[in-house]
Design an enzyme around this catalytic site. Structure first.
Site, PDB file in Angstrom:
ATOM      1  N   HIS A  39     -54.069 -11.479  -9.908  1.00 26.33           N
ATOM      2  CA  HIS A  39     -53.710 -10.373  -9.015  1.00 26.33           C
ATOM      3  C   HIS A  39     -52.261  -9.969  -9.261  1.00 26.33           C
ATOM      4  CE1 HIS A  39     -52.927  -8.041  -5.385  1.00 26.33           C
ATOM      5  NE2 HIS A  39     -54.235  -7.919  -5.268  1.00 26.33           N
TER       6      HIS A  39
ATOM      7  N   GLU B  69     -56.980  -2.766 -11.013  1.00 25.95           N
ATOM      8  CA  GLU B  69     -56.146  -2.396  -9.876  1.00 25.95           C
ATOM      9  C   GLU B  69     -54.828  -1.803 -10.359  1.00 25.95           C
ATOM     10  OE1 GLU B  69     -56.975  -4.862  -6.042  1.00 25.95           O
ATOM     11  OE2 GLU B  69     -55.998  -6.161  -7.491  1.00 25.95           O
TER      12      GLU B  69
ATOM     13  N   GLY C 168     -51.818  -1.167  -1.718  1.00 29.21           N
ATOM     14  CA  GLY C 168     -51.077  -1.195  -0.473  1.00 29.21           C
ATOM     15  C   GLY C 168     -50.254   0.050  -0.194  1.00 29.21           C
TER      16      GLY C 168
ATOM     17  N   GLU D 262     -49.888  -9.194  -7.409  1.00 28.20           N
ATOM     18  CA  GLU D 262     -48.886  -9.849  -6.563  1.00 28.20           C
ATOM     19  C   GLU D 262     -48.555 -11.241  -7.082  1.00 28.20           C
ATOM     20  OE1 GLU D 262     -50.439  -7.225  -2.814  1.00 28.20           O
ATOM     21  OE2 GLU D 262     -50.911  -9.367  -2.868  1.00 28.20           O
TER      22      GLU D 262
ATOM     23  N   LYS E  76     -55.390 -11.551   1.481  1.00 26.13           N
ATOM     24  CA  LYS E  76     -53.993 -11.865   1.164  1.00 26.13           C
ATOM     25  C   LYS E  76     -53.423 -12.845   2.206  1.00 26.13           C
ATOM     26  CE  LYS E  76     -53.650  -7.494  -1.240  1.00 26.13           C
ATOM     27  NZ  LYS E  76     -52.819  -6.318  -1.606  1.00 26.13           N
TER      28      LYS E  76
ATOM     29  N   SER F 136     -56.100   0.470  -2.494  1.00 25.21           N
ATOM     30  CA  SER F 136     -56.211   1.316  -1.300  1.00 25.21           C
ATOM     31  C   SER F 136     -57.580   1.979  -1.183  1.00 25.21           C
ATOM     32  CB  SER F 136     -55.099   2.370  -1.287  1.00 25.21           C
ATOM     33  OG  SER F 136     -53.824   1.765  -1.265  1.00 25.21           O
TER      34      SER F 136
ATOM     35  N   ASN G 278     -60.005  -8.833  -0.093  1.00 26.53           N
ATOM     36  CA  ASN G 278     -58.904  -9.760  -0.355  1.00 26.53           C
ATOM     37  C   ASN G 278     -57.972  -9.722   0.847  1.00 26.53           C
ATOM     38  OD1 ASN G 278     -56.850 -11.334  -1.373  1.00 26.53           O
ATOM     39  ND2 ASN G 278     -56.070  -9.773  -2.772  1.00 26.53           N
TER      40      ASN G 278
END
Length: 283
Positions: free
Chosen positions: A127, A199, A205, A129, A42, A245, A40
């Site tokens: 996701h 996730e 991240g 985010e 992003k 990560s 991904n």
């Protein structure tokens, strides 16, 4: 392998206990499912030429001996270029999201038909985010999932708990709720085109990876929820990725677990050498 999570996040000791939630006993062999590892990107890289170069380098590391299916999720402006960059290598290209309407006065939105016309056969939904930064609700995500599947586009549905929810021992309930709400109306037949990505938000991240044994417990719990929803036979076919990560140093241990069927990779997918090692994992 040491996970320096307590010192970095100051999480409670009980949060890391496998008994912080109640894992199901459902567990299946990875050999029953083809592993799926996706990158991904992003809002990266910075230019089209960088995206082309990265796509080409990753595609060159994908071969008949690669033990998994591979996909790259690129930003909208780079989708066409990335499709061309990977060529006939077998690496799939997906979009990071698709809006639920087909066309109309929806400034900046991108439809499923648009991404399909570029050669994309996958898209992400849910996701963290998108949930946290853009305010997408479970209802929004459910509409996205249904829209993708109704257009014969594969969907990677992302679920996972925040740090606060993790510390409160709510991993199981949060993942269960998200699965049930986000898959509402999805048929058993359509589940063939769904991949689940667990996730933990606190690991995205941050450089932190959930211990493999604990990730396995969560994946088994999710598979148990899917069995309740669709029956054990369907649940055993659904691939559940781990995300958060993932690195060349952690992928082998993660992929050795029976209910971890792949990975959704963020930062490491932007470095061709690292992502190459991840997709060519060893178990």
């Amino acid at each position: 392998m040491k996970f320096l999570v307590l010192s970095t996040l100051a999480l409670s000791a009980s949060a890391f206990s496998p008994t912080a939630f109640a894992p199901r006993t459902t567990s299946t062999s990875l050999s029953a499912r083809t592993p799926f590892i996706a990158g991904n990107w992003k809002m990266n890289p910075g230019t089209k030429n960088e995206a082309i170069a990265l796509g080409k380098e990753i595609a060159s590391s994908f071969s008949d001996s690669t033990p998994c299916e591979v996909a790259l999720f690129a930003p909208y402006p780079f989708l066409d270029a990335t499709v061309g960059a990977v060529g006939s290598s077998g690496v799939k290209i997906g979009a990071e999201m698709a809006f639920v309407e087909e066309k109309g006065a929806f400034t900046a939105a991108v439809s499923v038909s648009m991404i399909k016309s570029l050669g994309c056969n996958w898209a992400l939904a849910g996701h963290s985010e998108r949930r946290c930064l853009f305010g997408e609700t479970d209802e929004d995500i459910n509409k996205q999932v249904l829209n993708l599947l109704n257009h014969d586009v594969g969907c990677i549905l992302c679920i996972g708990e925040t740090q606060a929810e993790y510390e409160q021992g709510l991993v199981g309930p949060i993942c269960t709720t998200q699965l049930k709400k986000n898959l509402l109306g999805v048929t058993a037949e359509q589940m063939a085109n769904v991949v689940i990505a667990y996730e933990p938000v606190w690991a995205i991240g941050t450089g932190l990876t959930c211990p493999a044994s604990e990730a396995q417990d969560v994946h088994a719990t999710c598979r148990g929820v899917l069995a309740d929803m669709y029956g054990a036979a369907i649940a055993d076919t659904v691939r559940i990725q781990y995300g958060g990560s993932v690195t060349p140093e952690t992928v082998d241990e993660l992929m050795a677990k029976p209910d971890i069927d792949g990975a959704l990779v963020g930062g490491a997918s932007l470095v061709a050498e690292k992502f190459s090692r991840i997709i060519n994992f060893k178990v």
